[in-house]
Design a protein around this motif. Structure first.
Motif, PDB file in Angstrom:
ATOM      1  N   GLN A   1      -0.393  -7.415  -2.487  1.00 50.03           N
ATOM      2  CA  GLN A   1       0.548  -6.573  -1.471  1.00 50.03           C
ATOM      3  C   GLN A   1       0.207  -4.728  -2.018  1.00 50.03           C
ATOM      4  O   GLN A   1      -0.925  -4.300  -2.918  1.00 50.03           O
ATOM      5  CB  GLN A   1       1.666  -6.675  -3.046  1.00 50.03           C
ATOM      6  CG  GLN A   1       2.340  -7.999  -2.746  1.00 50.03           C
ATOM      7  CD  GLN A   1       3.730  -7.715  -3.083  1.00 50.03           C
ATOM      8  OE1 GLN A   1       4.014  -7.973  -4.976  1.00 50.03           O
ATOM      9  NE2 GLN A   1       5.103  -8.018  -2.751  1.00 50.03           N
ATOM     10  N   ALA A   2       0.738  -4.824  -1.156  1.00 49.52           N
ATOM     11  CA  ALA A   2      -0.164  -2.621  -0.682  1.00 49.52           C
ATOM     12  C   ALA A   2       1.016  -2.148  -1.965  1.00 49.52           C
ATOM     13  O   ALA A   2       2.166  -2.187  -2.460  1.00 49.52           O
ATOM     14  CB  ALA A   2       0.694  -2.096   0.630  1.00 49.52           C
ATOM     15  N   ASP A   3       0.235  -0.769  -2.338  1.00 51.10           N
ATOM     16  CA  ASP A   3       1.246   0.865  -3.293  1.00 51.10           C
ATOM     17  C   ASP A   3       1.481   1.133  -2.176  1.00 51.10           C
ATOM     18  O   ASP A   3       2.312   1.631  -2.976  1.00 51.10           O
ATOM     19  CB  ASP A   3      -0.145   1.128  -4.317  1.00 51.10           C
ATOM     20  CG  ASP A   3      -0.933   0.313  -4.474  1.00 51.10           C
ATOM     21  OD1 ASP A   3      -0.318  -0.246  -6.287  1.00 51.10           O
ATOM     22  OD2 ASP A   3      -2.501  -0.087  -4.675  1.00 51.10           O
ATOM     23  N   LEU A   4       1.513   1.297  -1.102  1.00 51.29           N
ATOM     24  CA  LEU A   4       1.650   2.554  -0.522  1.00 51.29           C
ATOM     25  C   LEU A   4       1.730   1.866   0.779  1.00 51.29           C
ATOM     26  O   LEU A   4       1.233   0.988   1.255  1.00 51.29           O
ATOM     27  CB  LEU A   4       0.871   3.616  -0.418  1.00 51.29           C
ATOM     28  CG  LEU A   4       1.124   4.700   0.701  1.00 51.29           C
ATOM     29  CD1 LEU A   4       2.449   5.318  -0.087  1.00 51.29           C
ATOM     30  CD2 LEU A   4       0.172   5.786   0.216  1.00 51.29           C
TER      31      LEU A   4
ATOM     32  N   LEU B   1       5.024  -4.028   0.053  1.00 52.67           N
ATOM     33  CA  LEU B   1       5.279  -3.649  -0.990  1.00 52.67           C
ATOM     34  C   LEU B   1       5.038  -3.596  -2.816  1.00 52.67           C
ATOM     35  O   LEU B   1       6.158  -5.131  -2.894  1.00 52.67           O
ATOM     36  CB  LEU B   1       6.041  -2.544  -0.397  1.00 52.67           C
ATOM     37  CG  LEU B   1       6.281  -0.949  -1.904  1.00 52.67           C
ATOM     38  CD1 LEU B   1       4.624  -0.538  -0.886  1.00 52.67           C
ATOM     39  CD2 LEU B   1       7.671  -0.040  -1.270  1.00 52.67           C
ATOM     40  N   ARG B   2       4.224  -3.863  -3.595  1.00 53.47           N
ATOM     41  CA  ARG B   2       4.794  -4.110  -4.523  1.00 53.47           C
ATOM     42  C   ARG B   2       5.786  -3.576  -5.471  1.00 53.47           C
ATOM     43  O   ARG B   2       5.917  -2.622  -4.831  1.00 53.47           O
ATOM     44  CB  ARG B   2       3.040  -3.710  -6.057  1.00 53.47           C
ATOM     45  CG  ARG B   2       3.052  -2.267  -4.895  1.00 53.47           C
ATOM     46  CD  ARG B   2       2.011  -1.750  -7.472  1.00 53.47           C
ATOM     47  NE  ARG B   2       1.622  -0.081  -7.029  1.00 53.47           N
ATOM     48  CZ  ARG B   2       3.028   0.093  -7.488  1.00 53.47           C
ATOM     49  NH1 ARG B   2       3.976   0.047  -7.634  1.00 53.47           N
ATOM     50  NH2 ARG B   2       2.358   1.529  -7.750  1.00 53.47           N
ATOM     51  N   ARG B   3       6.104  -4.361  -6.135  1.00 56.93           N
ATOM     52  CA  ARG B   3       7.113  -3.910  -7.224  1.00 56.93           C
ATOM     53  C   ARG B   3       7.078  -2.286  -7.717  1.00 56.93           C
ATOM     54  O   ARG B   3       5.886  -1.962  -7.855  1.00 56.93           O
ATOM     55  CB  ARG B   3       7.601  -4.606  -8.557  1.00 56.93           C
ATOM     56  CG  ARG B   3       8.030  -5.469  -7.912  1.00 56.93           C
ATOM     57  CD  ARG B   3       8.171  -7.185  -8.970  1.00 56.93           C
ATOM     58  NE  ARG B   3       9.462  -6.150 -10.432  1.00 56.93           N
ATOM     59  CZ  ARG B   3      10.759  -6.738 -10.234  1.00 56.93           C
ATOM     60  NH1 ARG B   3      11.560  -7.456  -8.611  1.00 56.93           N
ATOM     61  NH2 ARG B   3      11.720  -6.541 -10.990  1.00 56.93           N
ATOM     62  N   GLY B   4       7.464  -1.607  -7.789  1.00 55.04           N
ATOM     63  CA  GLY B   4       7.623   0.060  -8.071  1.00 55.04           C
ATOM     64  C   GLY B   4       6.837   0.806  -6.425  1.00 55.04           C
ATOM     65  O   GLY B   4       6.428   1.748  -6.872  1.00 55.04           O
ATOM     66  N   GLY B   5       6.648  -0.152  -5.798  1.00 57.46           N
ATOM     67  CA  GLY B   5       5.720   0.702  -4.553  1.00 57.46           C
ATOM     68  C   GLY B   5       6.319   1.913  -3.823  1.00 57.46           C
ATOM     69  O   GLY B   5       7.496   1.380  -4.141  1.00 57.46           O
TER      70      GLY B   5
ATOM     71  N   THR C   1      -4.248   0.443  -2.854  1.00 58.67           N
ATOM     72  CA  THR C   1      -3.877  -0.024  -1.164  1.00 58.67           C
ATOM     73  C   THR C   1      -2.954   0.184  -0.041  1.00 58.67           C
ATOM     74  O   THR C   1      -2.492   0.286  -0.394  1.00 58.67           O
ATOM     75  CB  THR C   1      -3.773  -1.902  -1.704  1.00 58.67           C
ATOM     76  OG1 THR C   1      -5.077  -1.845  -2.348  1.00 58.67           O
ATOM     77  CG2 THR C   1      -3.879  -1.841  -0.071  1.00 58.67           C
ATOM     78  N   VAL C   2      -3.446   0.406   0.823  1.00 59.16           N
ATOM     79  CA  VAL C   2      -2.156   1.200   1.496  1.00 59.16           C
ATOM     80  C   VAL C   2      -2.662   0.017   2.780  1.00 59.16           C
ATOM     81  O   VAL C   2      -3.292  -0.273   3.496  1.00 59.16           O
ATOM     82  CB  VAL C   2      -3.151   2.606   1.941  1.00 59.16           C
ATOM     83  CG1 VAL C   2      -1.868   3.095   2.877  1.00 59.16           C
ATOM     84  CG2 VAL C   2      -3.416   3.129   1.123  1.00 59.16           C
ATOM     85  N   LEU C   3      -1.000  -0.302   3.175  1.00 56.61           N
ATOM     86  CA  LEU C   3      -1.127  -1.157   4.261  1.00 56.61           C
ATOM     87  C   LEU C   3      -0.296   0.208   5.258  1.00 56.61           C
ATOM     88  O   LEU C   3       0.684   0.640   5.202  1.00 56.61           O
ATOM     89  CB  LEU C   3       0.738  -1.088   4.260  1.00 56.61           C
ATOM     90  CG  LEU C   3       1.002  -3.129   5.105  1.00 56.61           C
ATOM     91  CD1 LEU C   3      -1.013  -3.215   5.824  1.00 56.61           C
ATOM     92  CD2 LEU C   3       1.863  -3.304   5.041  1.00 56.61           C
ATOM     93  N   ILE C   4      -0.660  -0.102   7.221  1.00 53.26           N
ATOM     94  CA  ILE C   4      -0.354   0.752   7.903  1.00 53.26           C
ATOM     95  C   ILE C   4      -0.291  -0.170   9.096  1.00 53.26           C
ATOM     96  O   ILE C   4      -0.500  -0.562   9.949  1.00 53.26           O
ATOM     97  CB  ILE C   4      -1.471   1.407   8.946  1.00 53.26           C
ATOM     98  CG1 ILE C   4      -2.177   2.471   7.645  1.00 53.26           C
ATOM     99  CG2 ILE C   4      -1.331   2.498   9.417  1.00 53.26           C
ATOM    100  CD1 ILE C   4      -3.113   3.306   7.647  1.00 53.26           C
ATOM    101  N   PRO C   5       1.169  -0.463   9.461  1.00 54.63           N
ATOM    102  CA  PRO C   5       1.755  -1.548  10.803  1.00 54.63           C
ATOM    103  C   PRO C   5       1.761  -0.570  11.640  1.00 54.63           C
ATOM    104  O   PRO C   5       2.098   0.701  11.515  1.00 54.63           O
ATOM    105  CB  PRO C   5       3.021  -1.277  10.266  1.00 54.63           C
ATOM    106  CG  PRO C   5       2.989  -1.528   9.293  1.00 54.63           C
ATOM    107  CD  PRO C   5       2.386   0.079   8.777  1.00 54.63           C
ATOM    108  N   GLY C   6       1.522  -1.475  12.589  1.00 56.33           N
ATOM    109  CA  GLY C   6       1.193  -0.538  14.079  1.00 56.33           C
ATOM    110  C   GLY C   6       0.224   0.341  14.507  1.00 56.33           C
ATOM    111  O   GLY C   6       0.030   1.436  15.039  1.00 56.33           O
ATOM    112  N   ILE C   7      -1.753  -0.530  13.745  1.00 53.67           N
ATOM    113  CA  ILE C   7      -2.340   0.346  13.966  1.00 53.67           C
ATOM    114  C   ILE C   7      -2.720   0.832  16.151  1.00 53.67           C
ATOM    115  O   ILE C   7      -2.467  -0.098  16.470  1.00 53.67           O
ATOM    116  CB  ILE C   7      -3.351  -0.339  14.098  1.00 53.67           C
ATOM    117  CG1 ILE C   7      -5.062   0.920  13.716  1.00 53.67           C
ATOM    118  CG2 ILE C   7      -3.976  -1.427  14.568  1.00 53.67           C
ATOM    119  CD1 ILE C   7      -4.748   2.128  12.704  1.00 53.67           C
TER     120      ILE C   7
END
Length: 331
Positions: free
Chosen positions: A222-225, A242-246, A161-167
């Protein structure tokens, strides 16, 4: 030849469109008759980095066109070839970081906002056939930046799961397209409802309002990346999602360079924080293969003529764009 030149004054006051002398290719160089070029935030930043005492410089890092002439010793391309420009100079093979001497076209070397560009033959690659000239001239810097951040640094895979702020920026739209091509689930953020809607049309799985509670809108997912380019305005929230360890990869700071980091929370969370900048020629060729195999096209916002360059700069400065702002140079 016509060119957008920065000289004598800092900021936009130093910009003008004027005639300058066309350069012939030396040994190992080619001259490209440019069809189109792309505007990047870097071109705005250069206005405050290029000093009045420096030599005049033609701005622009992205471009595409036709080989008009070649210097002695050039064998990898021929007159008449349709090419795109790799804006990175002096970084051939992939490595942990750019080598000493790495530069980006458009400052201090002359760039693509001109009718012709003379560069090393190693700086051009075959234009993807499925792209028209408008599209081909705008993608290189943004797509290369997105490719390295996602694949080389972020090690993206289909289960992420990827999170991209500010698209909305050119890089962010490529991040979305590339991440979806890799099979990932992609969440994006924006203050703009129109940009959120466009991101969903482009394939985002969820688009949330940056001004509202991120936790509530993400329903605890939560995001992996996380690929972060906004900077101080969103960094804390990005890290919180962000997930723990991400892994969080950052390549820009359009809304502030300086952040405060709670180190104890960071190391207890086992987070990975990675920087990324542009990419190598090897990564550029890999990125071109991805674009061609997946038939990916840059998201086009507006295209102007060189004579309208002030409109392009204004649109980017005011963050009105969704995708790439381009310049049409010749037909």
């Amino acid at each position: 030849m016509k060119a957008v030149v920065h000289e004598k004054q800092m900021g936009k006051a130093g910009l003008s469109l004027r005639q300058i002398e066309k350069k012939d290719p030396a040994q190992g160089e080619v001259t490209v008759k440019l069809k189109s070029a792309g505007l990047n935030h870097r071109d705005i930043f250069v206005l405050d980095r290029h000093k009045p005492e420096d030599p005049p410089v033609i701005l622009g890092s992205d471009g595409a066109g036709v080989i008009e002439s070649v210097g002695t010793g050039v064998q990898r391309v021929n007159v008449g070839d349709e090419v795109v420009i790799n804006p990175g100079l002096g970084w051939e093979m992939n490595s942990d970081a750019p080598p000493e001497g790495f530069q980006i076209l458009g400052f201090p070397d002359n760039g693509t906002f001109a009718e012709y560009l003379t560069v090393s033959a190693d700086s051009v690659e075959k234009k993807p056939e499925h792209l028209n000239w408008e599209e081909a001239g705008v993608f290189s810097l943004a797509a290369l930046t997105a490719y390295r951040a996602l694949f080389t640094r972020g090690k993206i895979h289909s289960d992420m799961t990827v999170l991209i702020p500010g698209i909305g920026s050119g890089v962010a739209t490529f991040l979305l397209q590339f991440a979806k091509a890799a099979g990932a689930t992609v969440y994006v953020t924006s203050r703009s409802e129109a940009k959120r809607e466009k991101a969903l049309e482009l394939g985002a799985d969820l688009a949330i309002d940056s001004n509202d509670d991120w936790d509530k809108q993400l329903h605890g997912t939560q995001a992996d990346l996380v690929i972060e380019s906004v900077g101080a305005a969103t960094f804390d929230q990005s890290l919180h999602q962000l997930r723990r360890g991400g892994t969080l990869v950052t390549f820009g700071a359009s809304a502030g360079d300086t952040i405060q980091l709670d180190l104890r929370s960071f190391f207890y969370g086992q987070y990975n924080l990675l920087g990324s900048t542009m990419g190598s020629a090897e990564e550029y060729r890999d990125m071109l293969q991805l674009i061609e195999s997946q038939q990916i096209r840059p998201v086009m916002d507006r295209t102007y003529t060189l004579e309208q360059f002030h409109k392009g700069f204004k649109r980017l400065e005011e963050a009105q764009q969704f995708g790439k702002v381009g310049f049409q140079i010749s037909m």
